[in-house]
Write a protein that holds these residues in place. Structure first.
Motif, PDB file in Angstrom:
ATOM      1  N   MET A 160      10.113  -7.647  64.451  1.00 39.10           N
ATOM      2  CA  MET A 160      10.204  -6.368  63.751  1.00 39.10           C
ATOM      3  C   MET A 160       8.887  -5.622  63.921  1.00 39.10           C
ATOM      4  O   MET A 160       7.817  -6.178  63.715  1.00 39.10           O
ATOM      5  N   LYS A 161       8.999  -4.347  64.272  1.00 32.67           N
ATOM      6  CA  LYS A 161       7.816  -3.534  64.519  1.00 32.67           C
ATOM      7  C   LYS A 161       7.993  -2.171  63.853  1.00 32.67           C
ATOM      8  O   LYS A 161       8.993  -1.479  64.093  1.00 32.67           O
ATOM      9  N   THR A 162       7.037  -1.785  63.027  1.00 31.38           N
ATOM     10  CA  THR A 162       7.088  -0.517  62.303  1.00 31.38           C
ATOM     11  C   THR A 162       5.991   0.408  62.779  1.00 31.38           C
ATOM     12  O   THR A 162       4.846  -0.001  62.948  1.00 31.38           O
ATOM     13  N   LEU A 163       6.344   1.679  62.955  1.00 34.03           N
ATOM     14  CA  LEU A 163       5.383   2.735  63.247  1.00 34.03           C
ATOM     15  C   LEU A 163       5.236   3.586  61.993  1.00 34.03           C
ATOM     16  O   LEU A 163       6.233   4.052  61.434  1.00 34.03           O
ATOM     17  N   ILE A 164       4.001   3.784  61.567  1.00 36.92           N
ATOM     18  CA  ILE A 164       3.719   4.702  60.464  1.00 36.92           C
ATOM     19  C   ILE A 164       2.963   5.887  61.049  1.00 36.92           C
ATOM     20  O   ILE A 164       1.861   5.742  61.575  1.00 36.92           O
ATOM     21  N   LEU A 165       3.592   7.045  60.979  1.00 38.54           N
ATOM     22  CA  LEU A 165       2.970   8.308  61.382  1.00 38.54           C
ATOM     23  C   LEU A 165       2.635   9.078  60.110  1.00 38.54           C
ATOM     24  O   LEU A 165       3.455   9.135  59.191  1.00 38.54           O
ATOM     25  N   TYR A 166       1.460   9.684  60.063  1.00 34.62           N
ATOM     26  CA  TYR A 166       1.095  10.429  58.864  1.00 34.62           C
ATOM     27  C   TYR A 166       0.431  11.745  59.254  1.00 34.62           C
ATOM     28  O   TYR A 166      -0.199  11.862  60.300  1.00 34.62           O
ATOM     29  N   PHE A 167       0.613  12.741  58.414  1.00 32.53           N
ATOM     30  CA  PHE A 167      -0.110  14.001  58.542  1.00 32.53           C
ATOM     31  C   PHE A 167      -0.847  14.193  57.227  1.00 32.53           C
ATOM     32  O   PHE A 167      -0.233  14.267  56.172  1.00 32.53           O
ATOM     33  N   THR A 168      -2.161  14.243  57.294  1.00 32.85           N
ATOM     34  CA  THR A 168      -2.972  14.359  56.093  1.00 32.85           C
ATOM     35  C   THR A 168      -3.807  15.625  56.142  1.00 32.85           C
ATOM     36  O   THR A 168      -4.213  16.064  57.219  1.00 32.85           O
ATOM     37  N   THR A 169      -4.042  16.202  54.999  1.00 31.37           N
ATOM     38  CA  THR A 169      -4.894  17.384  54.901  1.00 31.37           C
ATOM     39  C   THR A 169      -6.280  16.995  54.403  1.00 31.37           C
ATOM     40  O   THR A 169      -7.278  17.333  55.003  1.00 31.37           O
ATOM     41  N   ASP A 170      -6.317  16.246  53.316  1.00 34.02           N
ATOM     42  CA  ASP A 170      -7.597  15.859  52.716  1.00 34.02           C
ATOM     43  C   ASP A 170      -7.867  14.360  52.778  1.00 34.02           C
ATOM     44  O   ASP A 170      -8.858  13.894  52.246  1.00 34.02           O
ATOM     45  N   GLY A 171      -6.954  13.594  53.376  1.00 36.75           N
ATOM     46  CA  GLY A 171      -7.182  12.169  53.562  1.00 36.75           C
ATOM     47  C   GLY A 171      -6.346  11.245  52.698  1.00 36.75           C
ATOM     48  O   GLY A 171      -6.244  10.055  52.995  1.00 36.75           O
ATOM     49  N   GLN A 172      -5.725  11.740  51.642  1.00 38.64           N
ATOM     50  CA  GLN A 172      -4.971  10.861  50.741  1.00 38.64           C
ATOM     51  C   GLN A 172      -3.717  10.293  51.407  1.00 38.64           C
ATOM     52  O   GLN A 172      -3.384   9.127  51.230  1.00 38.64           O
ATOM     53  N   THR A 173      -3.030  11.099  52.209  1.00 36.10           N
ATOM     54  CA  THR A 173      -1.830  10.620  52.898  1.00 36.10           C
ATOM     55  C   THR A 173      -2.202   9.528  53.895  1.00 36.10           C
ATOM     56  O   THR A 173      -1.454   8.561  54.063  1.00 36.10           O
ATOM     57  N   LYS A 174      -3.352   9.643  54.517  1.00 38.23           N
ATOM     58  CA  LYS A 174      -3.841   8.595  55.420  1.00 38.23           C
ATOM     59  C   LYS A 174      -4.143   7.322  54.633  1.00 38.23           C
ATOM     60  O   LYS A 174      -3.784   6.220  55.064  1.00 38.23           O
ATOM     61  N   LEU A 175      -4.792   7.446  53.482  1.00 41.14           N
ATOM     62  CA  LEU A 175      -5.077   6.263  52.656  1.00 41.14           C
ATOM     63  C   LEU A 175      -3.781   5.559  52.255  1.00 41.14           C
ATOM     64  O   LEU A 175      -3.715   4.320  52.253  1.00 41.14           O
ATOM     65  N   ILE A 176      -2.771   6.334  51.928  1.00 40.81           N
ATOM     66  CA  ILE A 176      -1.466   5.755  51.562  1.00 40.81           C
ATOM     67  C   ILE A 176      -0.871   5.045  52.774  1.00 40.81           C
ATOM     68  O   ILE A 176      -0.362   3.919  52.655  1.00 40.81           O
TER      69      ILE A 176
END
Length: 175
Positions: A1-17
């Motif tokens: 099983m392999k998961t890709l997490i793509l994120y778009f962050t403005t101030d960094g919180q979405t990246k931390l999540i």
């Protein structure tokens, strides 16, 4: 099983999540910034069993890049086990923490052709001292209207990290 997490962050919180999700998903996980990997192909996405996309709201909207990526890849996304998590300050309120009760998430899902397997609404953070004068002034005004925190000398983190870890557990079991 392999998961890709793509994120778009403005101030960094979405990246931390996204990073916390990657730490707690129990199988192989790759973490990528959507800003840097917006040109991924369907073939590249097909290499993953599960795809998670996270994005934050700024001034009532998700970044257009998020919509463009989804419009380009909705067919492959709809063939996979997928999840979307939306990060916004409205979710700091208990009655705005579900896809049905969160206006931003509801409108987002109505605009796209992708139908995620799971949708999570996560409260973000408020970083007044880090913002430009304009952003600080506008966000403070919005927070005043919505009865939120307005002390511009402080930072406020609303993210429920236990919720993020529970979300990661569900992602570990989705496929």
């Amino acid at each position: 099983m392999k998961t890709l997490i793509l994120y778009f962050t403005t101030d960094g919180q979405t990246k931390l999540i996204a990073e916390r999700l990657a730490e707690h998903i129990t199988h192989e996980t790759e973490l990528r910034s959507l800003r840097e990997h917006a040109n991924m192909t369907d073939e590249q996405l097909a290499a993953f069993d599960q795809i998670v996309i996270g994005a934050s709201v700024r001034y009532g909207h998700f970044n257009p890049l998020v919509y463009q990526f989804i419009a380009q890849h909705f067919a492959i996304l709809n063939q996979k086990t997928t999840a979307f998590y939306g990060v916004n300050l409205t979710a700091r309120k208990p009655n705005r923490q579900t896809p049905e009760s969160n206006t931003y998430i509801r409108k987002f899902l109505q605009k796209i052709l992708w139908r995620p397997t799971h949708v999570e609404v996560i409260a973000g953070a408020l970083f007044y001292p880090r913002y430009s004068w304009f952003d600080r002034t506008m966000i403070r005004f919005i927070m005043k209207l919505t009865k939120g925190e307005t002390d511009i000398t402080r930072e406020y983190e609303y993210t429920d990290w236990a919720q993020v870890e529970r979300f990661a557990q569900r992602l570990s079991k989705l496929n």
